[in-house]
Design an enzyme around this catalytic site. Structure first.
Site, PDB file in Angstrom:
ATOM      1  N   ASP A 151      52.240 -38.386  12.457  1.00 50.44           N
ATOM      2  CA  ASP A 151      52.505 -37.705  13.735  1.00 50.44           C
ATOM      3  C   ASP A 151      51.769 -38.490  14.818  1.00 50.44           C
ATOM      4  O   ASP A 151      50.770 -38.045  15.372  1.00 50.44           O
ATOM      5  CB  ASP A 151      52.036 -36.249  13.686  1.00 50.44           C
ATOM      6  CG  ASP A 151      52.388 -35.489  14.960  1.00 50.44           C
ATOM      7  OD1 ASP A 151      53.208 -36.001  15.743  1.00 50.44           O
ATOM      8  OD2 ASP A 151      51.818 -34.408  15.195  1.00 50.44           O
ATOM      9  N   ILE A 152      52.273 -39.680  15.086  1.00 50.28           N
ATOM     10  CA  ILE A 152      51.600 -40.616  15.982  1.00 50.28           C
ATOM     11  C   ILE A 152      52.136 -40.435  17.398  1.00 50.28           C
ATOM     12  O   ILE A 152      53.307 -40.722  17.674  1.00 50.28           O
ATOM     13  CB  ILE A 152      51.799 -42.073  15.499  1.00 50.28           C
ATOM     14  CG1 ILE A 152      51.367 -42.195  14.026  1.00 50.28           C
ATOM     15  CG2 ILE A 152      51.041 -43.028  16.400  1.00 50.28           C
ATOM     16  CD1 ILE A 152      49.934 -41.770  13.739  1.00 50.28           C
ATOM     17  N   GLU A 153      51.281 -39.938  18.269  1.00 49.63           N
ATOM     18  CA  GLU A 153      51.694 -39.606  19.630  1.00 49.63           C
ATOM     19  C   GLU A 153      50.846 -40.295  20.683  1.00 49.63           C
ATOM     20  O   GLU A 153      50.914 -39.957  21.859  1.00 49.63           O
ATOM     21  CB  GLU A 153      51.646 -38.084  19.828  1.00 49.63           C
ATOM     22  CG  GLU A 153      52.511 -37.317  18.839  1.00 49.63           C
ATOM     23  CD  GLU A 153      52.546 -35.826  19.108  1.00 49.63           C
ATOM     24  OE1 GLU A 153      52.443 -35.424  20.279  1.00 49.63           O
ATOM     25  OE2 GLU A 153      52.684 -35.049  18.143  1.00 49.63           O
ATOM     26  N   ALA A 154      50.030 -41.262  20.272  1.00 56.02           N
ATOM     27  CA  ALA A 154      49.159 -41.960  21.222  1.00 56.02           C
ATOM     28  C   ALA A 154      49.021 -43.413  20.805  1.00 56.02           C
ATOM     29  O   ALA A 154      49.320 -43.786  19.672  1.00 56.02           O
ATOM     30  CB  ALA A 154      47.781 -41.285  21.262  1.00 56.02           C
TER      31      ALA A 154
END
Length: 294
Positions: A151-154
């Site tokens: 869940d890579i959001e940055a």
């Protein structure tokens, strides 16, 4: 008679294999657990019978030379060793046929990968501390998780493909399931290269917080974007939704709209895997309302 018997056994074996394959491909509901101490235990979530996948979130700090940090909000304190008892819950869930994964990243945190070597080091850490390897300091105890969720959001999109490849490499010892939670705009800003490896078993696309492709854009636009995601390499694709209006900044879809207007249009896809709900705390009734239609 012997030949007839052998043929019958062969046919039976094929039918059983097909049944097992279909069962492994059966649609289901995924959710995230771990970010609210008032959502009940992991075992409680599994006891509902509503979920086939649960992502424990989140490992919020890792990579680039940082000491990994697991954040489970109010549930327990990994640094104090008080999360090891969750192993019993993990095994209880797995005993019900539910896959339990560790989710990396989240909306807040300090995570990045500086190189291919860094990705391999993180993969080794995950294998030894959460998966089939061994370590003297496993944060969740000795239970072996089924896989890793991205869940890579940055940060950048660099080296997540190499992390996926390194984790997948351990499957020669014990299957490591990989899942990803991209935003609905395509290509995803962080996970595109990783997803294009085709290594992900499950892709739960976040159809929320993005007005261009979530429910606010209309059912037709949402389904059109779903069809684009259904064409990416990899395994099953899930429709990710907020489990309540308060669960996201926008994009909530009432359960009756999902079951009557959306699911009938996407379930025919060979890539359809089910629905992902954010998150367990907010899912007071949503999964119960839709599970008969998923």
């Amino acid at each position: 008679m012997a030949a007839h018997s052998q043929t019958s056994h062969l046919i039976l074996s094929i039918l059983i294999a097909l049944a097992l394959f279909r069962s492994s491909q059966a649609a289901g509901i995924a959710t995230y657990w771990g970010q609210n101490g008032n959502e009940g235990s992991l075992a409680d979530a599994c006891k509902t019978g509503n979920y086939q996948f649960i992502n424990i979130g989140f490992l919020t700090t890792f990579g680039n030379g940082q000491s990994p940090v697991l954040n489970l909000a109010g549930h327990c304190n990994p640094a104090a060793g008080t999360c090891t008892g969750i192993s019993n819950d993990i095994r209880a869930c797995q005993g019900q046929g539910i896959k339990v994964l560790l989710s990396l990243g989240g909306a807040t945190g300090s995570y990045s990968l500086s190189s291919a070597d860094d990705a391999k080091q993180v993969a080794n850490y995950l294998w030894n501390n959460y998966l089939g390897g061994s370590s003297g300091s496993r944060p969740l105890g000795d239970a072996v998780l089924d896989g890793i969720d991205f869940d890579i959001e940055a940060g950048s999109g660099q080296h997540w493909d190499e992390l996926a490849k390194a984790l997948s490499g351990f499957s020669s010892q014990r299957k490591v399931y990989l899942s990803a939670a991209p935003q609905c705009p395509i290509p995803d800003a962080h996970l595109d290269a990783a997803i294009r490896t085709g290594l992900f078993d499950y892709i739960w696309v976040q159809f929320y917080n993005n007005q261009q492709c979530d429910f606010r854009a209309g059912v037709d636009a949402l389904v059109a974007r779903w069809n684009q995601w259904a064409a990416v390499p990899g395994g099953q694709v899930f429709l990710g939704l907020p489990a309540a209006e308060a669960a996201a900044g926008g994009g909530y879809m009432p359960p009756d709209v999902l079951t009557s207007q959306v699911l009938p249009r996407i379930k025919s896809s060979q890539k359809y895997g089910g629905v992902m709900l954010w998150n367990r705390f907010y899912d007071q009734s949503y999964s119960s309302a839709i599970k008969g239609s998923v």
